[in-house]
Enzyme design. Structure first.
Site, PDB file in Angstrom:
ATOM      1  N   TYR A 140       4.185  10.910   3.279  1.00  0.00           N
ATOM      2  CA  TYR A 140       5.376   9.798   2.769  1.00  0.00           C
ATOM      3  C   TYR A 140       4.889   8.168   2.631  1.00  0.00           C
ATOM      4  O   TYR A 140       4.059   7.771   3.476  1.00  0.00           O
ATOM      5  CB  TYR A 140       6.382   9.753   4.895  1.00  0.00           C
ATOM      6  CG  TYR A 140       7.372   8.928   4.164  1.00  0.00           C
ATOM      7  CD1 TYR A 140       8.135   8.139   2.671  1.00  0.00           C
ATOM      8  CD2 TYR A 140       8.320   8.395   5.447  1.00  0.00           C
ATOM      9  CE1 TYR A 140       8.594   7.357   2.755  1.00  0.00           C
ATOM     10  CE2 TYR A 140       9.012   7.643   5.651  1.00  0.00           C
ATOM     11  CZ  TYR A 140       9.669   6.810   3.945  1.00  0.00           C
ATOM     12  OH  TYR A 140      11.079   6.257   3.508  1.00  0.00           O
ATOM     13  N   LYS A 168       6.609  12.903   0.041  1.00  0.00           N
ATOM     14  CA  LYS A 168       8.618  12.437  -0.265  1.00  0.00           C
ATOM     15  C   LYS A 168       7.620  11.098  -0.802  1.00  0.00           C
ATOM     16  O   LYS A 168       7.078   9.186  -0.564  1.00  0.00           O
ATOM     17  CB  LYS A 168       8.584  11.085   1.450  1.00  0.00           C
ATOM     18  CG  LYS A 168       9.931  10.798   0.701  1.00  0.00           C
ATOM     19  CD  LYS A 168      10.550  10.470   2.001  1.00  0.00           C
ATOM     20  CE  LYS A 168      11.825   9.300   1.506  1.00  0.00           C
ATOM     21  NZ  LYS A 168      13.124   8.925   2.431  1.00  0.00           N
TER      22      LYS A 168
END
Length: 295
Positions: A140, A168
């Site tokens: 992330y 992400k």
């Protein structure tokens, strides 16, 4: 338009980072189960439980596990990724080990927040957690929340780890996004809703998009149009969704989103302090934008 890299991965298509409904400051599990079940019928690829949209920082570990169990029970076989964060290596590894008992598609892991380690420290962090995890890691990359920016070279080095499978992408760096797509070892998921069109048009694999709680089927259609290269139709659909996306993030997420979901009767308009509901003025704007996105 570039085609999506030939990468076999479950991390593609539209993923929903679920909000956590509350009722009188407790997790509203019936509302969460109903929301998850409803979204399974809209063509989504999977779910993220306990991400930033889910207000995970305001949930204790017992609550987080209960949320995860509810989502797994309601997801009807769709893959579920669990969000986690921290900055204490030993405690985070323990949490990763505790999550091994659940049938997870992956763990969504940001850089350790607040302490801002070096790039070598970031490599150590992600590799250590990937070694400990039973599920693959989704990196992330969200420096505005963690304070730690992952360099392109660091991400490419992490791509060599067999248990790190996707990213992400909230880094806000188009050159880095393109480099990861060109490299092809990580599935690149747009993490900023406003960047979804660009990332997918460049060849990204999908998106984790909070705004797609609403008008979900249209977001699914957008992802599919970009996957097959139907740029004119995708561009038209994107233009109709943009006002909703922009308004959805006009105040801290998930306050605007919860205002709309509450208005639709899916849950209470309740957040955990210090997060507050959307201001009355924005709640009206969000509702208007949500209605426009139907057209």
């Amino acid at each position: 338009m570039p085609s999506t890299p030939a990468l076999t991965t479950p991390f593609q298509g539209l993923w929903i980072p679920l909000v956590t409904p509350f009722k009188d400051d407790a997790v509203d599990h019936p509302a969460l189960a109903a929301l998850t079940t409803t979204l399974t019928r809209q063509g989504v690829a999977g779910f993220v439980a306990c991400g930033s949209t889910g207000e995970a920082a305001a949930l204790d570990k017992t609550e987080q596990l209960a949320v995860l169990e509810t989502v797994l029970g309601a997801a009807q076989g769709l893959p579920v990724v669990m969000g986690l964060s921290g900055y204490h290596m030993g405690q985070t590894v323990e949490w990763v080990n505790a999550l091994a008992q659940y049938p997870l598609a992956g763990l969504l892991v940001p850089a350790p927040h607040y302490i801002r380690p070096s790039q070598e420290g970031l490599l150590l962090w992600f590799r250590t957690l990937a070694d400990a995890s039973a599920a693959p890691l989704v990196v992330y990359d969200i420096p505005y929340r963690t304070g730690a920016a992952l360099a392109t070279e660091t991400l490419l080095a992490l791509a060599g780890h067999p248990h790190i499978r996707a990213i992400k992408d909230c880094g806000g760096n188009t050159a880095k996004t393109q480099a990861l797509i060109a490299d092809g070892r990580l599935a690149v998921l747009a993490g900023e809703d406003a960047q979804m069109f660009t990332t997918l048009a460049l060849g990204g694999h999908g998106a984790i998009a909070a705004s797609a709680h609403w008008q979900t089927q249209r977001f699914v259609e957008l992802v599919e149009q970009l996957r097959v290269g139907d740029l004119p139709e995708a561009r038209h659909l994107w233009q109709t969704l943009q006002p909703w996306i922009e308004t959805c993030f006009a105040e801290p997420n998930p306050a605007p989103l919860k205002a709309v979901l509450a208005r639709a009767g899916w849950m209470r308009n309740e957040l955990r302090a210090p997060m507050l509901p959307a201001s009355p003025a924005l709640a009206q704007r969000v509702q208007a934008a949500a209605e426009v996105s139907r057209l």
